[in-house]
Scaffold this active site. Sequence first.
Site, PDB file in Angstrom:
ATOM      1  N   HIS A  67       7.834  56.496 -31.729  1.00 26.83           N
ATOM      2  CA  HIS A  67       7.095  57.438 -30.900  1.00 26.83           C
ATOM      3  C   HIS A  67       6.653  56.708 -29.637  1.00 26.83           C
ATOM      4  CE1 HIS A  67       6.321  60.906 -33.791  1.00 26.83           C
ATOM      5  NE2 HIS A  67       7.113  60.071 -34.442  1.00 26.83           N
ATOM      6  N   CYS A 125       3.260  63.939 -35.113  1.00 21.41           N
ATOM      7  CA  CYS A 125       3.020  64.149 -36.541  1.00 21.41           C
ATOM      8  C   CYS A 125       1.693  64.871 -36.745  1.00 21.41           C
ATOM      9  CB  CYS A 125       3.005  62.812 -37.280  1.00 21.41           C
ATOM     10  SG  CYS A 125       2.641  62.970 -39.046  1.00 21.41           S
ATOM     11  N   ASN A 128       8.196  61.915 -29.886  1.00 21.93           N
ATOM     12  CA  ASN A 128       9.241  60.949 -30.208  1.00 21.93           C
ATOM     13  C   ASN A 128       9.864  60.421 -28.916  1.00 21.93           C
ATOM     14  OD1 ASN A 128       9.803  61.262 -33.301  1.00 21.93           O
ATOM     15  ND2 ASN A 128       9.580  63.350 -32.530  1.00 21.93           N
TER      16      ASN A 128
END
Length: 302
Positions: free
Chosen positions: A209, A240, A249
Amino acid sequence: MSLPTKVKIVEVSPRDGLQNEKEFIATSVKIELINRLSAAGFPNIEAVSFVSPKWVPQMADGTDVMAGIQRRPGTIYSALTPNMRGFDAARAAGIDEVVIFGAASEAFSQKNINCSIAESIARFEPVAEAAKSAGLRLRASISCSLGCPYQGETPIASVVDVAKLMLALGCDEIDVADTIGVGTAARVGQVMRAVTEVVDPSRVAGHFHDTYGQSLANILAAMEAGVSIFHTSVAGLGGCPYAKGATGNVATEDVLYMLRGLDIDTGIDLDAVVDIGQWISGHIGHKSSSRAGNALAARKAA
């Protein structure tokens, strides 16, 4: 500097990329996203997850999405399957690869699922056995491998221990995930070298990430450590819902641009991916976070 000549990209935008979007995205848009990614040449697409809609409502239409896509021969379509109910749904939907997960951080595991790391992975034993019996690929993701929002730095030994447990379950591929994006190149190199001492490097993937803008440097460090599989998300989509501080990401366009400059083959059409990134960003109502994608799109439009 020894680098691979070919890299496998696992495109995670349909699942990991979209799961955190607050407004429900139409099933037809998800289907078109996957179809466009397939046509661009991705060898592996993380398409859906079969989790409780109560916890991740964005993924409630997984069965309909899989029923609507046009499958490209040679592309692996993956689904996150946290339990046997999810596995059964995934198998019925024709998934090629099931994905299980576990944290390398005890604090993260206790905070989110109220059990130890070992207990959490033991829960996946029935799913792993069912996947192998059905002849499906089994992939495992190790979250918080480079840091945890609750305990800080994750010990390298913990990551290695979880990798061993996942290997014992029969996993074909193991993802080392920097869930909150705190990793730096030096630490990534150390973690990847330690993991690849117990898992064949050809079966290890990096999942980064871009919270602190370190993902490209981290991918380069991972390649230097022998890793040649990476997860990316078009337009940098993602985050998340259970990891405080996790932003998007690493953008697929940025990674493909870097790899092209390094003369590393992916088999993926960068121009097509740039178009996909701009298209999906328009649908969800915010600008792509891919600097390379936005620059290449602007050059096209000029």
